[in-house]
Design a protein around this motif. Structure first.
Motif, short mmCIF file in Angstrom:
data_model
loop_
_atom_site.label_atom_id
_atom_site.label_comp_id
_atom_site.label_asym_id
_atom_site.label_seq_id
_atom_site.Cartn_x
_atom_site.Cartn_y
_atom_site.Cartn_z
N GLY A 295 66.32 51.58 6.91
CA GLY A 295 66.44 52.95 6.42
C GLY A 295 65.49 53.29 5.29
O GLY A 295 65.08 54.44 5.14
N GLU A 296 65.11 52.27 4.50
CA GLU A 296 64.27 52.53 3.31
C GLU A 296 62.79 52.34 3.58
O GLU A 296 61.97 52.46 2.66
CB GLU A 296 64.73 51.60 2.17
CG GLU A 296 66.12 51.94 1.67
CD GLU A 296 66.69 50.86 0.75
OE1 GLU A 296 65.99 49.85 0.50
OE2 GLU A 296 67.84 51.03 0.30
N GLY A 297 62.41 52.00 4.83
CA GLY A 297 60.99 51.95 5.17
C GLY A 297 60.35 50.59 5.07
O GLY A 297 59.11 50.50 5.00
N ARG A 298 61.15 49.52 5.07
CA ARG A 298 60.56 48.17 5.01
C ARG A 298 59.58 47.95 6.16
O ARG A 298 58.59 47.24 6.02
CB ARG A 298 61.70 47.13 5.08
CG ARG A 298 61.24 45.67 5.20
CD ARG A 298 60.61 45.19 3.90
NE ARG A 298 60.29 43.77 3.94
CZ ARG A 298 59.20 43.24 4.49
NH1 ARG A 298 58.30 44.06 5.04
NH2 ARG A 298 58.98 41.94 4.47
N PHE A 299 59.87 48.58 7.31
CA PHE A 299 59.02 48.38 8.49
C PHE A 299 58.20 49.64 8.82
O PHE A 299 57.58 49.72 9.88
CB PHE A 299 59.87 47.95 9.69
CG PHE A 299 60.69 46.72 9.38
CD1 PHE A 299 60.09 45.47 9.36
CD2 PHE A 299 62.04 46.82 9.07
CE1 PHE A 299 60.82 44.33 9.04
CE2 PHE A 299 62.78 45.68 8.76
CZ PHE A 299 62.17 44.44 8.73
N SER A 300 58.23 50.61 7.91
CA SER A 300 57.42 51.84 8.09
C SER A 300 56.96 52.32 6.73
O SER A 300 57.29 53.44 6.32
CB SER A 300 58.26 52.92 8.79
OG SER A 300 59.48 53.16 8.06
N PRO A 301 56.19 51.49 5.99
CA PRO A 301 55.81 51.85 4.62
C PRO A 301 55.01 53.14 4.53
O PRO A 301 55.06 53.83 3.51
CB PRO A 301 54.99 50.64 4.14
CG PRO A 301 54.58 49.92 5.40
CD PRO A 301 55.67 50.16 6.38
N GLN A 302 54.27 53.48 5.58
CA GLN A 302 53.49 54.73 5.55
C GLN A 302 54.38 55.96 5.69
O GLN A 302 53.98 57.07 5.34
CB GLN A 302 52.45 54.73 6.67
CG GLN A 302 51.51 53.53 6.67
CD GLN A 302 50.74 53.41 5.38
OE1 GLN A 302 50.25 54.40 4.86
NE2 GLN A 302 50.66 52.19 4.84
#
Length: 377
Positions: A295-302
């Motif tokens: 949910g916090e973007g660990r796998f989608s930092p962009q």
């Protein structure tokens, strides 16, 4: 009127066609799906096919129940070794395909853990992806731990307008990019989402699989036939009591399958009692960490909020496919898989017995039942 697995047929009479069943009980029957062993063993797995024929003859090609003749061979060390060698050769072939198509190095010594089917929320590729994240976290936290290496292979297509299914594909590929590029992971974990899933690709994946993921929410899968194809080729099933999994469990024996998760009745009870996914989020620290990372973007930092629609479904829209409830049991079952895989002889025995005992899942039997009992031809 027939369903295509016993559970499916039972659900038709107690839910969607309940009123018709009360009037016309004699019109309802069951015809469990089947697969053709000519394609899903003889053609796609010639090495295993030849090994089987060398020991019990080729009658199984038109009478799959004859595979029962393999059972005594679990006590034959030479046959067990030959069985393992066939699996290794098939895994090496698939590893070459994965390297060629996606540039990912998959070790044939790792568990080839496979989930290939249509991408759908009820089939719960998301639950599998969450297990990948949990494994990734465990390896990073304890780099010296003696883990059983895994190559987790996904394949399947989503309907063009099915937003959530396509987002789950994106999540899996994003997790794969993170895991596969992390030098701290080394060979211990690899993730591959195979592009353009097709029969031709399935014919390479299924003979190479060690573990068959059949993890749909109980009561949602009418039958499934991938579970039959994998078991016929000696893969062990990790699955819920859904669709034809129940009949596969009955056929191969409780000791030769990994069953987890809520049953149909337990799901109904949980929903009637006001199912609350937050309970599992708050009481399972490993689950909470996985959900937060996604949910916090660990796998989608962009784009840190990219996967928020998935989190909304899990936490705020009632978790309709009971992923939060089944996560703990799924991880425990996966730990049993790893521990069992360490015992090469035990795993080989289970693999042979899976192949030997799934003869009833031939489409020859299914069509014969239709012909004799419904069509009268």
């Amino acid at each position: 009127v027939n369903g295509v697995a016993q559970l499916h047929s039972d659900l038709l009479t107690t839910t969607i066609f309940k009123d018709f069943f009360e009037f016309f009980p004699d019109r309802f029957t069951n015809k469990t799906n089947g697969i053709t062993q000519r394609r899903w063993l003889r053609l796609c797995n010639p090495k295993l096919s030849d090994l089987i024929t060398s020991r019990i003859g080729d009658a199984w090609i038109t009478d799959l129940d004859r595979l029962r003749d393999l059972e005594p061979l679990v006590e034959d060390p030479e046959f067990c070794d030959q069985w393992r060698q066939v699996k290794i050769q098939n895994k090496k072939r698939l590893a070459r395909t994965i390297r060629k198509l996606h540039g990912i190095e998959a070790s044939p010594d790792s568990i080839f853990d496979c989930q290939v089917k249509r991408i759908h929320e009820y089939k719960r590729q998301l639950l599998n992806a969450m297990h990948v994240v949990a494994l990734y976290n465990r390896i990073l936290e304890n780099p010296s731990a003696d883990v059983v290496p895994r190559t987790i292979i996904f394949g399947g297509k989503a309907a063009p307008g099915y937003f959530q299914a396509k987002l789950i594909i994106k999540l899996i590929t994003s997790i794969a990019e993170t895991v596969n590029r992390d030098p701290d992971i080394d060979y211990k974990l690899r993730v591959a989402f195979m592009a353009n899933y097709s029969v031709s690709l399935a014919e390479k994946i299924i003979p190479a699989a060690d573990l068959s993921e059949q993890i749909s929410t109980a009561g949602m899968e009418a039958s499934g036939t991938g579970n039959m194809k994998f078991a016929l080729n000696g893969a062990l099933t990790i699955g819920t009591l859904d669709g034809a999994n129940i009949e596969i469990k009955d056929a191969v024996g409780d000791d030769n399958i990994f069953i987890f998760g809520l049953t149909v009745d337990e799901i109904v009870s949980a929903r009637n009692a006001g199912y609350n996914p937050h309970h599992f989020y708050n009481t399972n620290a490993e689950l909470r960490r996985v959900v937060d990372q996604i949910g916090e973007g660990r796998f989608s930092p962009q784009q840190p909020d990219l996967f928020q629609p998935i989190i909304r479904t899990l936490l705020h829209d009632g978790d309709p496919y009971m992923i939060m409830a089944d996560f703990g049991g799924y991880l425990e079952s996966q730990d049993r898989v790893s521990n069992t895989y360490r015992d090469t002889d035990a795993w080989t025995r289970m693999s042979i017995l899976n192949t030997a005992r799934v003869g009833r899942f031939s489409s020859d039997r299914t069509i014969r039942e239709y012909a004799n009992e419904i069509w009268h031809v």
